[in-house]
Design a protein around this motif. Structure first.
Motif, PDB file in Angstrom:
ATOM      1  N   PHE A   1      29.624  53.781  22.648  1.00 55.73           N
ATOM      2  CA  PHE A   1      29.548  52.329  22.812  1.00 55.73           C
ATOM      3  C   PHE A   1      28.167  51.823  22.436  1.00 55.73           C
ATOM      4  O   PHE A   1      27.275  52.609  22.128  1.00 55.73           O
ATOM      5  CB  PHE A   1      29.867  51.950  24.264  1.00 55.73           C
ATOM      6  N   LEU A   2      28.018  50.514  22.529  1.00 55.52           N
ATOM      7  CA  LEU A   2      26.766  49.839  22.204  1.00 55.52           C
ATOM      8  C   LEU A   2      25.569  50.575  22.780  1.00 55.52           C
ATOM      9  O   LEU A   2      25.575  50.952  23.951  1.00 55.52           O
ATOM     10  CB  LEU A   2      26.821  48.404  22.757  1.00 55.52           C
TER      11      LEU A   2
ATOM     12  N   ASP B   1      32.958  48.212  19.900  1.00 56.07           N
ATOM     13  CA  ASP B   1      32.006  47.337  20.598  1.00 56.07           C
ATOM     14  C   ASP B   1      32.415  45.887  20.406  1.00 56.07           C
ATOM     15  O   ASP B   1      32.862  45.490  19.327  1.00 56.07           O
ATOM     16  CB  ASP B   1      30.583  47.518  20.052  1.00 56.07           C
TER      17      ASP B   1
ATOM     18  N   ASP C   1      32.331  42.158  25.616  1.00 54.83           N
ATOM     19  CA  ASP C   1      32.072  42.693  26.960  1.00 54.83           C
ATOM     20  C   ASP C   1      30.811  43.563  26.974  1.00 54.83           C
ATOM     21  O   ASP C   1      29.961  43.416  27.857  1.00 54.83           O
ATOM     22  CB  ASP C   1      33.258  43.510  27.463  1.00 54.83           C
ATOM     23  N   GLU C   2      30.697  44.467  26.018  1.00 58.69           N
ATOM     24  CA  GLU C   2      29.529  45.346  25.946  1.00 58.69           C
ATOM     25  C   GLU C   2      28.257  44.549  25.648  1.00 58.69           C
ATOM     26  O   GLU C   2      27.194  44.814  26.204  1.00 58.69           O
ATOM     27  CB  GLU C   2      29.735  46.421  24.865  1.00 58.69           C
TER      28      GLU C   2
ATOM     29  N   TYR D   1      27.182  42.610  28.780  1.00 57.69           N
ATOM     30  CA  TYR D   1      26.634  43.552  29.752  1.00 57.69           C
ATOM     31  C   TYR D   1      25.186  43.912  29.404  1.00 57.69           C
ATOM     32  O   TYR D   1      24.293  43.823  30.252  1.00 57.69           O
ATOM     33  CB  TYR D   1      27.507  44.813  29.801  1.00 57.69           C
ATOM     34  N   CYS D   2      24.959  44.321  28.169  1.00 54.19           N
ATOM     35  CA  CYS D   2      23.603  44.738  27.774  1.00 54.19           C
ATOM     36  C   CYS D   2      22.619  43.573  27.787  1.00 54.19           C
ATOM     37  O   CYS D   2      21.484  43.728  28.242  1.00 54.19           O
ATOM     38  CB  CYS D   2      23.615  45.395  26.395  1.00 54.19           C
TER      39      CYS D   2
ATOM     40  N   ASP E   1      23.329  52.406  27.215  1.00 52.59           N
ATOM     41  CA  ASP E   1      24.494  52.888  26.501  1.00 52.59           C
ATOM     42  C   ASP E   1      25.692  52.435  27.319  1.00 52.59           C
ATOM     43  O   ASP E   1      25.863  52.882  28.458  1.00 52.59           O
ATOM     44  CB  ASP E   1      24.442  54.405  26.379  1.00 52.59           C
ATOM     45  N   THR E   2      26.512  51.542  26.769  1.00 56.56           N
ATOM     46  CA  THR E   2      27.590  50.978  27.573  1.00 56.56           C
ATOM     47  C   THR E   2      28.699  51.979  27.856  1.00 56.56           C
ATOM     48  O   THR E   2      29.639  51.655  28.571  1.00 56.56           O
ATOM     49  CB  THR E   2      28.176  49.716  26.933  1.00 56.56           C
TER      50      THR E   2
ATOM     51  N   LEU F   1      29.311  52.312  31.565  1.00 58.37           N
ATOM     52  CA  LEU F   1      29.857  51.200  32.360  1.00 58.37           C
ATOM     53  C   LEU F   1      30.829  51.694  33.408  1.00 58.37           C
ATOM     54  O   LEU F   1      31.554  52.608  33.221  1.00 58.37           O
ATOM     55  CB  LEU F   1      30.601  50.213  31.453  1.00 58.37           C
TER      56      LEU F   1
END
Length: 151
Positions: free
Chosen positions: A3-4, A40, A43-44, A47-48, A147-148, A151
């Motif tokens: 993920f991101l 990605d 949402d990601e 979050y970041c 790093d998502t 999560l």
């Protein structure tokens, strides 16, 4: 699944140049190296951006890392970095097949920077996909990796 990823470096000053011309510069704050992979999305990104905007790694009057970027009047220099998804398991030449399609990644990069700016932060950037020279004076040094996948 990947993920991101965002590498956050606290810096005293930083700039990015393209062909010898400064296109983004900050005096103090965060340098962000930002990479996207398939899947990605918003949402990601939200979050970041939220985690980074509220990250408290600047010293308070007692010398404790307890203040956010906004509290110290810092800025962000955001750099797109598809090489965060380098696959180095085979051979000596990394593969980049896990990096997100550039057309989608560029849209996500712009959205990520918009969300950071929505927190009232000054966001300077490089140019997506360009050959950039980034220089910074890392402060601390302090380096945090988001790093998502966590999560």
């Amino acid at each position: 699944m990947l993920f991101l990823r965002v590498v956050v470096q606290r810096s005293k000053d930083a700039q990015v140049e393209i062909a010898g011309k400064v296109v983004g510069q900050i005096s103090h704050g965060f340098v962000l190296l930002v990479g996207f992979t398939e899947g990605d999305g918003e949402d990601e990104i939200k979050y970041c951006a939220n985690k980074i905007a509220k990250l408290r790694v600047f010293s308070d009057p007692d010398g404790k890392m307890n203040q956010s970027l906004a509290q110290v009047g810092g800025s962000i220099l955001s750099i797109s970095q598809f090489t965060l998804y380098a696959d180095t398991r085979k051979g000596n030449r990394p593969g980049f097949s896990k990096a997100q399609d550039p057309k989608i990644a560029e849209q996500n990069y712009d959205l990520f920077n918009k969300y950071l700016a929505d927190f009232g932060l000054t966001v300077e950037t490089g140019v997506f996909g360009a050959d950039m020279q980034v220089s910074l004076q890392n402060d601390g040094p302090v380096t945090i990796i988001y790093d998502t996948a966590e999560l």
